[in-house]
Design a protein around this motif. Structure first.
Motif, PDB file in Angstrom:
ATOM      1  N   UNK A 157       0.917  -1.255   0.078  1.00 46.95           N
ATOM      2  CA  UNK A 157      -0.085  -0.137  -0.017  1.00 46.95           C
ATOM      3  C   UNK A 157       0.847   1.172   0.009  1.00 46.95           C
ATOM      4  N   UNK A 158       0.645   2.109  -0.961  1.00 45.45           N
ATOM      5  CA  UNK A 158       1.443   3.140  -0.943  1.00 45.45           C
ATOM      6  C   UNK A 158       0.767   4.542  -1.489  1.00 45.45           C
ATOM      7  N   UNK A 159       1.315   5.647  -1.030  1.00 36.58           N
ATOM      8  CA  UNK A 159       0.381   7.059  -1.201  1.00 36.58           C
ATOM      9  C   UNK A 159       1.492   7.942  -1.782  1.00 36.58           C
ATOM     10  N   UNK A 160       0.906   8.832  -2.751  1.00 40.47           N
ATOM     11  CA  UNK A 160       1.903   9.939  -3.003  1.00 40.47           C
ATOM     12  C   UNK A 160       2.490  10.561  -1.886  1.00 40.47           C
ATOM     13  N   UNK A 161       1.716  11.009  -1.004  1.00 43.84           N
ATOM     14  CA  UNK A 161       2.436  11.320   0.581  1.00 43.84           C
ATOM     15  C   UNK A 161       3.597  10.770   0.957  1.00 43.84           C
ATOM     16  N   UNK A 162       3.629   9.462   0.980  1.00 43.87           N
ATOM     17  CA  UNK A 162       4.601   8.717   1.502  1.00 43.87           C
ATOM     18  C   UNK A 162       5.980   8.794   0.410  1.00 43.87           C
ATOM     19  N   UNK A 163       5.670   8.957  -0.623  1.00 39.52           N
ATOM     20  CA  UNK A 163       6.791   8.807  -1.675  1.00 39.52           C
ATOM     21  C   UNK A 163       7.450  10.286  -1.405  1.00 39.52           C
ATOM     22  N   UNK A 164       6.713  11.320  -1.095  1.00 40.43           N
ATOM     23  CA  UNK A 164       7.618  12.584  -0.852  1.00 40.43           C
ATOM     24  C   UNK A 164       8.335  12.640   0.297  1.00 40.43           C
ATOM     25  N   UNK A 165       8.239  11.496   1.156  1.00 42.60           N
ATOM     26  CA  UNK A 165       9.195  11.728   2.337  1.00 42.60           C
ATOM     27  C   UNK A 165      10.756  11.202   2.076  1.00 42.60           C
TER      28      UNK A 165
END
Length: 423
Positions: free
Chosen positions: A415-423
């Motif tokens: 499960x991934x979200x764009x917000x997580x990729x920003x970190x």
């Protein structure tokens, strides 16, 4: 060497009250998405859960927008108090929170609430794409102009140059099937695909998009290619990887296997198109092209295999890909056209003119692009901004090409979200 993906995190699925609550929340999320789909035929992109959960069209009056909005808010409130003590559990909560925020945003839109382009994309896709002014694109056009043969209008020169690389219609299937097979062969070196996964290709017309993957569940996809306009030779690998391997087909199959089948997370049995999942899907599908065909491997494969199959002279292949490289830098011009058109700053004709001038679209392709914008709105950011986000995420964690496949595979399998990729 085949990379064997080993789950490093074990998620307890014992029958505790917390798990029962999460299971119920997951089921209610799925049913909520399916019911929103009664109000927008494009909303549910894929569903392969229990057939009894899918509502009949006659039930639309039972599931009013107001009632569905209350359910979305209730589920969001329930999620706010949940905590998990392992990484996969936390990713799951973050994913559902982002997805439900998108459901709420979509319901508000359907109810008549107006959003700016950027507010809409933030609500639906957990992201806001950067903006670029005319000078940004003018610099790219200047560089591109030095590379496109001929003199006079750059858009016309580019169109004339590219026409030499159009795939004859009677060669489309053999070229696409060959490109898909090669994408699959390359992907299988690094990702273990389920034994019975498969797809079929259909050629269609009168669509706002150039290609589409309709995932059916059980590792099966229908890949449709729109033949309204000429298809250039580079699009074969683009669409083969984007829609197939290691793009949408692989992404959906991995989520189904690892999350739905292995963990029983039913929320992944439904895919709402207008959601953060789409930014991950489109971004990873576009980056997947580069993953499967890194550096000069793509040009070599196309020169030696696809050009002969299509009956296209390959003597200018190096120049062709140099032109394409600079043309790709204009991709954000499409976002600017969509942003200004949907925000009411430009008329439809002004948006078309912008695409023709700063995106170097032909009139036909610009009109098709605006039809896409009218239908899918801020979805356009998922292709270019999604690509940049996924690319930066993978390459920031693995500077060497050989180390990128495990990172990329995990991105497709968890499960991934764009917000997580920003970190």
């Amino acid at each position: 060497m085949r990379v064997i993906y080993i789950w490093s995190i074990l998620v307890c699925m014992s029958c505790t009250s917390g798990v029962i609550e999460m299971k119920e929340l997951s089921e209610r999320y799925v049913k909520l998405v399916l019911r929103v789909g009664l109000h927008d035929a494009d909303y549910v992109d894929a569903y392969y859960g229990p057939k009894t959960w899918r509502p009949d069209s006659s039930e639309i009056k039972s599931y009013t927008l107001d009632k569905l909005l209350k359910e979305a808010n209730l589920l969001l409130t329930s999620l706010a108090s949940r905590k998990e003590d392992n990484e996969m559990g936390m990713l799951r909560i973050s994913f559902l929170r982002a997805q439900l925020t998108a459901v709420k945003t979509k319901l508000e839109m359907l109810s008549g609430k107006e959003f700016s382009f950027d507010s809409e994309s933030q609500g639906l896709y957990d992201s806001k794409a950067p903006t670029y002014d005319r000078s940004h694109f003018e610099k790219i056009l200047t560089e591109l102009g030095h590379r496109v043969p001929g003199s006079g209008d750059l858009a016309q020169r580019l169109e004339t140059f590219r026409q030499k690389f159009a795939i004859p219609k009677d060669k489309l299937d053999i070229v696409f099937q060959t490109a898909i097979a090669e994408g699959r062969r390359r992907t299988e070196k690094f990702i273990t695909l389920q034994k019975d996964e498969s797809f079929k290709v259909e050629y269609v017309t009168n669509k706002a998009w150039s290609g589409y993957n309709w995932y059916q569940g059980n590792g099966f996809s229908v890949i449709q290619i729109n033949t309204d306009l000429p298809i250039y030779i580079d699009r074969a690998v683009d669409l083969a990887c984007h829609e197939g391997y290691p793009g949408h087909h692989v992404y959906n199959a991995l989520l189904e296997k690892h999350l739905v089948v292995d963990l029983g997370w039913t929320e992944f049995s439904v895919y709402p198109l207008f959601s953060p999942q789409s930014l991950i899907a489109e971004g990873s599908a576009n980056y997947g092209i580069e993953m499967a065909f890194p550096n000069d491997e793509r040009v070599k494969f196309e020169r030696e295999v696809l050009f002969p199959l299509a009956g296209i002279d390959s003597k200018n292949v190096d120049l062709y890909y140099e032109v394409l490289k600079w043309s790709a830098k204009l991709s954000y011009s499409g976002n600017e056209a969509a942003r200004n058109y949907l925000d009411g700053q430009w008329t439809k004709e002004q948006a078309i003119d912008w695409l023709m001038k700063y995106g170097l679209y032909s009139r036909e392709r610009a009109e098709q692009r605006i039809r896409f914008v009218e239908k899918y709105r801020s979805y356009v950011i998922n292709y270019n901004y999604g690509l940049d986000l996924v690319k930066n995420y993978v390459e920031s964690q693995a500077t060497k090409e050989s180390a990128r496949w495990p990172i990329f595979t995990r991105l497709l399998s968890t499960p991934q979200t764009p917000s997580h990729l920003h970190r």
